[in-house]
Design a protein around this motif. Structure first.
Motif, PDB file in Angstrom:
ATOM      1  N   PHE A   1       0.847  -1.189   0.000  1.00 23.04           N
ATOM      2  CA  PHE A   1       0.000   0.000   0.000  1.00 23.04           C
ATOM      3  C   PHE A   1       0.881   1.236   0.000  1.00 23.04           C
ATOM      4  CE2 PHE A   1      -2.134  -3.417   2.128  1.00 23.04           C
ATOM      5  CZ  PHE A   1      -3.460  -3.331   1.757  1.00 23.04           C
ATOM      6  N   HIS A   2       0.378   2.298  -0.619  1.00 24.52           N
ATOM      7  CA  HIS A   2       1.053   3.596  -0.556  1.00 24.52           C
ATOM      8  C   HIS A   2       0.050   4.644  -0.106  1.00 24.52           C
ATOM      9  CE1 HIS A   2       4.859   2.527  -2.325  1.00 24.52           C
ATOM     10  NE2 HIS A   2       4.290   2.060  -3.421  1.00 24.52           N
ATOM     11  N   THR A   3       0.447   5.478   0.845  1.00 23.09           N
ATOM     12  CA  THR A   3      -0.304   6.684   1.150  1.00 23.09           C
ATOM     13  C   THR A   3       0.221   7.733   0.187  1.00 23.09           C
ATOM     14  OG1 THR A   3      -0.411   6.079   3.489  1.00 23.09           O
ATOM     15  CG2 THR A   3      -0.895   8.383   2.916  1.00 23.09           C
ATOM     16  N   VAL A   4      -0.691   8.344  -0.577  1.00 24.39           N
ATOM     17  CA  VAL A   4      -0.316   9.330  -1.585  1.00 24.39           C
ATOM     18  C   VAL A   4      -1.047  10.627  -1.293  1.00 24.39           C
ATOM     19  CG1 VAL A   4      -0.339   9.880  -4.064  1.00 24.39           C
ATOM     20  CG2 VAL A   4       0.090   7.525  -3.317  1.00 24.39           C
ATOM     21  N   THR A   5      -0.319  11.740  -1.339  1.00 28.17           N
ATOM     22  CA  THR A   5      -0.938  13.056  -1.201  1.00 28.17           C
ATOM     23  C   THR A   5      -0.893  13.773  -2.541  1.00 28.17           C
ATOM     24  OG1 THR A   5       1.130  14.108  -0.527  1.00 28.17           O
ATOM     25  CG2 THR A   5      -0.300  13.289   1.237  1.00 28.17           C
ATOM     26  N   ALA A   6      -1.831  14.701  -2.724  1.00 28.54           N
ATOM     27  CA  ALA A   6      -1.882  15.502  -3.949  1.00 28.54           C
ATOM     28  C   ALA A   6      -2.642  16.786  -3.643  1.00 28.54           C
ATOM     29  CB  ALA A   6      -2.564  14.726  -5.072  1.00 28.54           C
ATOM     30  N   ASP A   7      -2.662  17.687  -4.607  1.00 28.46           N
ATOM     31  CA  ASP A   7      -3.346  18.967  -4.429  1.00 28.46           C
ATOM     32  C   ASP A   7      -4.859  18.869  -4.578  1.00 28.46           C
ATOM     33  OD1 ASP A   7      -1.006  20.372  -3.906  1.00 28.46           O
ATOM     34  OD2 ASP A   7      -0.666  20.820  -6.020  1.00 28.46           O
ATOM     35  N   SER A   8      -5.359  17.800  -5.224  1.00 31.57           N
ATOM     36  CA  SER A   8      -6.806  17.699  -5.427  1.00 31.57           C
ATOM     37  C   SER A   8      -7.231  16.245  -5.576  1.00 31.57           C
ATOM     38  CB  SER A   8      -7.225  18.466  -6.693  1.00 31.57           C
ATOM     39  OG  SER A   8      -6.733  17.799  -7.852  1.00 31.57           O
ATOM     40  N   GLU A   9      -8.515  16.006  -5.374  1.00 30.44           N
ATOM     41  CA  GLU A   9      -9.084  14.676  -5.585  1.00 30.44           C
ATOM     42  C   GLU A   9      -8.954  14.260  -7.049  1.00 30.44           C
ATOM     43  OE1 GLU A   9     -10.215  12.396  -3.490  1.00 30.44           O
ATOM     44  OE2 GLU A   9     -10.039  13.638  -1.707  1.00 30.44           O
ATOM     45  N   GLU A  10      -9.028  15.236  -7.957  1.00 32.16           N
ATOM     46  CA  GLU A  10      -8.908  14.936  -9.383  1.00 32.16           C
ATOM     47  C   GLU A  10      -7.540  14.342  -9.697  1.00 32.16           C
ATOM     48  OE1 GLU A  10     -10.011  17.952  -8.198  1.00 32.16           O
ATOM     49  OE2 GLU A  10     -12.130  17.639  -8.667  1.00 32.16           O
ATOM     50  N   VAL A  11      -6.495  14.882  -9.069  1.00 29.27           N
ATOM     51  CA  VAL A  11      -5.147  14.336  -9.274  1.00 29.27           C
ATOM     52  C   VAL A  11      -5.099  12.900  -8.761  1.00 29.27           C
ATOM     53  CG1 VAL A  11      -2.717  14.526  -8.580  1.00 29.27           C
ATOM     54  CG2 VAL A  11      -3.980  16.574  -9.264  1.00 29.27           C
ATOM     55  N   LEU A  12      -5.666  12.652  -7.587  1.00 26.65           N
ATOM     56  CA  LEU A  12      -5.690  11.292  -7.051  1.00 26.65           C
ATOM     57  C   LEU A  12      -6.498  10.360  -7.945  1.00 26.65           C
ATOM     58  CD1 LEU A  12      -6.037  11.960  -3.210  1.00 26.65           C
ATOM     59  CD2 LEU A  12      -3.993  11.261  -4.458  1.00 26.65           C
ATOM     60  N   ASP A  13      -7.601  10.856  -8.512  1.00 30.00           N
ATOM     61  CA  ASP A  13      -8.392  10.052  -9.450  1.00 30.00           C
ATOM     62  C   ASP A  13      -7.564   9.695 -10.682  1.00 30.00           C
ATOM     63  OD1 ASP A  13     -10.592  10.224  -7.752  1.00 30.00           O
ATOM     64  OD2 ASP A  13     -11.567  11.825  -8.918  1.00 30.00           O
ATOM     65  N   ASP A  14      -6.788  10.663 -11.198  1.00 30.11           N
ATOM     66  CA  ASP A  14      -5.929  10.412 -12.362  1.00 30.11           C
ATOM     67  C   ASP A  14      -4.862   9.369 -12.039  1.00 30.11           C
ATOM     68  OD1 ASP A  14      -7.370  12.299 -13.797  1.00 30.11           O
ATOM     69  OD2 ASP A  14      -5.838  13.875 -13.623  1.00 30.11           O
ATOM     70  N   ILE A  15      -4.286   9.464 -10.844  1.00 36.17           N
ATOM     71  CA  ILE A  15      -3.274   8.495 -10.420  1.00 36.17           C
ATOM     72  C   ILE A  15      -3.900   7.108 -10.329  1.00 36.17           C
ATOM     73  CG2 ILE A  15      -1.827   7.776  -8.469  1.00 36.17           C
ATOM     74  CD1 ILE A  15      -1.350  10.844  -7.967  1.00 36.17           C
TER      75      ILE A  15
END
Length: 182
Positions: free
Chosen positions: A145-159
């Motif tokens: 598992f990886h905990t990932v941070t980003a500036d927006s939910e959209e970025v996390l959705d793209d990832i």
């Protein structure tokens, strides 16, 4: 009085920090959660490893106002796809905060890695190439598992979509959800 778990206590601390517009002292957070200031210091360190940008000031702790969003991804691959996985995440704007495995004997094992750029990926890969250690996921046959941070939910959705398209994403099983929430 029932004792709360560390995860419950950290959720309360995080909630208090989110709701406050001024620094909160370790002592105040400790009194509110029924623990010592030193336990709060440890909880703050754990929250930071989970991607929360908590700043220590002379008057206490504050949650950084530039809010990052956080998501945990379960992935599966062998050593030869480690670089691909990490660059996929950072190229889309994510920061890989940690790696976690669910070992059947040792339980949850988490290691902070804080990889947010291709330069970080290269340095991480160079460390692995020394051969002194192998990736943590080798103890769980590639699942991790990886905990990932980003500036927006959209970025996390793209990832998430990119990991899925690359056949790197694995489904989080019901019993694992509780594990990653702790």
């Amino acid at each position: 009085m029932e004792t709360m778990s560390g995860a419950q206590r950290r959720k309360i601390i995080l909630s208090m920090l989110k709701q406050s517009d001024k620094p909160l002292s370790g002592g105040a957070l400790g009194r509110e959660t029924g623990v010592s200031r030193q336990v709060v210091v440890q909880d703050i360190a754990l929250l930071r490893t989970q991607g929360y940008d908590i700043v220590a000031t002379a008057r206490g702790y504050m949650l950084e106002t530039s809010k990052k969003v956080v998501r945990v991804f379960k992935v599966f691959h062998m050593n030869d796809r480690t670089e691909e996985e990490l660059t996929t995440i950072v190229d889309l704007g994510g920061c890989v905060v940690d790696v976690m495995v669910n070992h059947r004997v040792y339980g949850k094992v988490v290691a902070p890695i804080n990889i947010g750029s291709r330069r970080d990926v290269a340095a991480f890969m160079k460390q692995l190439e020394t051969g002194k250690s192998t990736p943590l996921f080798n103890v769980t046959s590639g699942y991790h598992f990886h905990t990932v941070t980003a500036d927006s939910e959209e970025v996390l959705d793209d990832i998430e979509q990119a990991l899925r398209d690359s056949n790197l994403l694995a489904d989080i099983l019901p019993y694992e959800q509780e594990l990653i929430d702790r």
